[in-house]
Write a protein that holds these residues in place. Structure first.
Motif, PDB file in Angstrom:
ATOM      1  N   VAL A 254       0.897  -1.128   0.006  1.00  0.00           N
ATOM      2  CA  VAL A 254      -0.153   0.146   0.129  1.00  0.00           C
ATOM      3  C   VAL A 254       0.803   1.265   0.116  1.00  0.00           C
ATOM      4  O   VAL A 254       0.577   2.302  -0.655  1.00  0.00           O
ATOM      5  N   GLY A 255       1.774   1.165   0.667  1.00  0.00           N
ATOM      6  CA  GLY A 255       2.776   2.363   0.939  1.00  0.00           C
ATOM      7  C   GLY A 255       3.492   2.589  -0.622  1.00  0.00           C
ATOM      8  O   GLY A 255       3.704   3.919  -0.900  1.00  0.00           O
ATOM      9  N   ARG A 256       3.847   1.541  -1.229  1.00  0.00           N
ATOM     10  CA  ARG A 256       4.331   1.984  -2.691  1.00  0.00           C
ATOM     11  C   ARG A 256       3.241   2.359  -3.497  1.00  0.00           C
ATOM     12  O   ARG A 256       3.868   2.975  -4.368  1.00  0.00           O
ATOM     13  N   SER A 257       2.270   1.841  -3.370  1.00  0.00           N
ATOM     14  CA  SER A 257       1.084   2.149  -4.300  1.00  0.00           C
ATOM     15  C   SER A 257       0.901   3.764  -4.299  1.00  0.00           C
ATOM     16  O   SER A 257       0.679   4.463  -4.946  1.00  0.00           O
ATOM     17  N   LYS A 258       1.050   4.179  -2.927  1.00  0.00           N
ATOM     18  CA  LYS A 258       0.627   5.489  -2.624  1.00  0.00           C
ATOM     19  C   LYS A 258       1.689   6.586  -3.325  1.00  0.00           C
ATOM     20  O   LYS A 258       1.320   7.383  -3.982  1.00  0.00           O
ATOM     21  N   ASP A 259       3.135   5.983  -3.535  1.00  0.00           N
ATOM     22  CA  ASP A 259       4.053   6.694  -4.236  1.00  0.00           C
ATOM     23  C   ASP A 259       3.542   6.677  -5.697  1.00  0.00           C
ATOM     24  O   ASP A 259       3.773   7.871  -6.356  1.00  0.00           O
ATOM     25  N   LEU A 260       3.210   5.644  -6.300  1.00  0.00           N
ATOM     26  CA  LEU A 260       2.930   5.550  -7.483  1.00  0.00           C
ATOM     27  C   LEU A 260       1.594   6.331  -7.930  1.00  0.00           C
ATOM     28  O   LEU A 260       1.534   6.932  -8.910  1.00  0.00           O
TER      29      LEU A 260
END
Length: 303
Positions: A254-260
């Motif tokens: 989820v954290g990575r998806s926020k960046d993207l």
């Protein structure tokens, strides 16, 4: 991050090398290497009255007197500082720092020299670019430090035993010592590993997961990184973090998806694939559970 020390004396590879080849060589001394994966040098020395100059080395030099009650002065480029050398004091020479020393009597010390590459490895992303400045507030004598005194004594005792449990203990003692010194210096707040994990183990786990978020991550692979059984790893992870390994991985996805979502012009399906979700529906469900909103609503709120 590799911290570069640019003004190291090329005549000496290590502080232990200098200690044996310089005027200090006249003092009775013993040399050992820590029996762990984190190679550092230990010196036990009986000093008498002296005035010597120590060259800059690419190591953090930490020492503590075991027996001392004499006058003691040091100069690290900002003039002489005077004091009393006492049993249990913390004495630090930051990496890449020239120093002068005057001892007015006899004293016995344990000295630990930790390579800057190891300090950088232990601090990881939190490691500052200038380790000399980081440890400068502790330069010279910083008064009594029972923790450092106890750790250096234990490292010396432990260094004579080359057994797996002793190597593991040595690694953890060095990690704890570096974190203690950084926090005492007050210049950096390092991230600490949770519970039973060492900093090195926790960083390896995080690095592995971060590098494989786009793929299935097996519990067996994580357990292998720290050398535990799957059952023991799962139990210790839950005990240390309050999360299951699965929940931890999902949070990272989820954290990575926020960046993207905030930086890239990717579709939700593409982001789901990049972050290791089974499909867009799985991504949306996991994201809503973690944040209380859908990925699309979160992205719109960022615009």
């Amino acid at each position: 991050m590799r911290t570069e020390i640019t003004h190291v004396d090329p005549a000496y590879r290590t502080y232990a090398d200098f200690y044996m080849r310089s005027a200090y060589g006249a003092f009775p001394q013993q040399h050992r290497h820590i029996q762990g994966s984190m190679r550092s040098s230990l010196i036990l020395v009986e000093q008498s009255r002296h005035e010597f100059v120590d060259p800059a080395v690419d190591e953090l030099v930490v020492s503590t007197p075991l027996d001392a009650a004499c006058s003691y002065d040091w100069n690290m480029g900002s003039g002489w500082t005077s004091g009393q050398s006492r049993t249990g004091d913390l004495i630090i020479v930051p990496p890449g720092t020239d120093s002068r020393w005057r001892a007015g009597g006899d004293r016995r010390l344990i000295i630990l020299a930790i390579p800057t590459a190891l300090v950088s490895q232990l601090l990881g992303p939190d490691c500052p670019a200038d380790l000399a400045a980081t440890f400068a507030p502790l330069g010279g004598s910083s008064g009594n430090d029972a923790f450092v005194n106890a750790v250096l004594r234990r490292l010396w005792e432990n260094s004579g035993e080359d057994e797996p449990i002793n190597r593991s203990l040595a690694d953890r003692l060095v990690e704890a010592l570096v974190c203690h010194l950084v926090m005492r210096a007050g210049t950096v707040t390092p991230k600490l590993a949770p519970g039973p994990f060492s900093l090195r183990e926790w960083r390896k786990l995080e690095d592995y997961v971060d590098a494989h978020l786009h793929r299935d991550i097996l519990l067996l692979d994580l357990a292998d990184i720290v050398g535990w059984s799957v059952r023991h790893f799962s139990r210790m992870f839950r005990q240390a973090t309050g999360k299951t390994p699965h929940d931890w991985i999902v949070a990272k996805r989820v954290g990575r998806s926020k960046d993207l979502l905030g930086k890239e012009k990717l579709s939700l399906a593409e982001i789901a694939l990049c972050c290791g979700f089974a499909d867009q529906s799985h991504f949306t469900t996991s994201f809503r559970k973690a944040t209380g909103m859908t990925p699309l609503r979160w992205r719109r709120g960022r615009v």
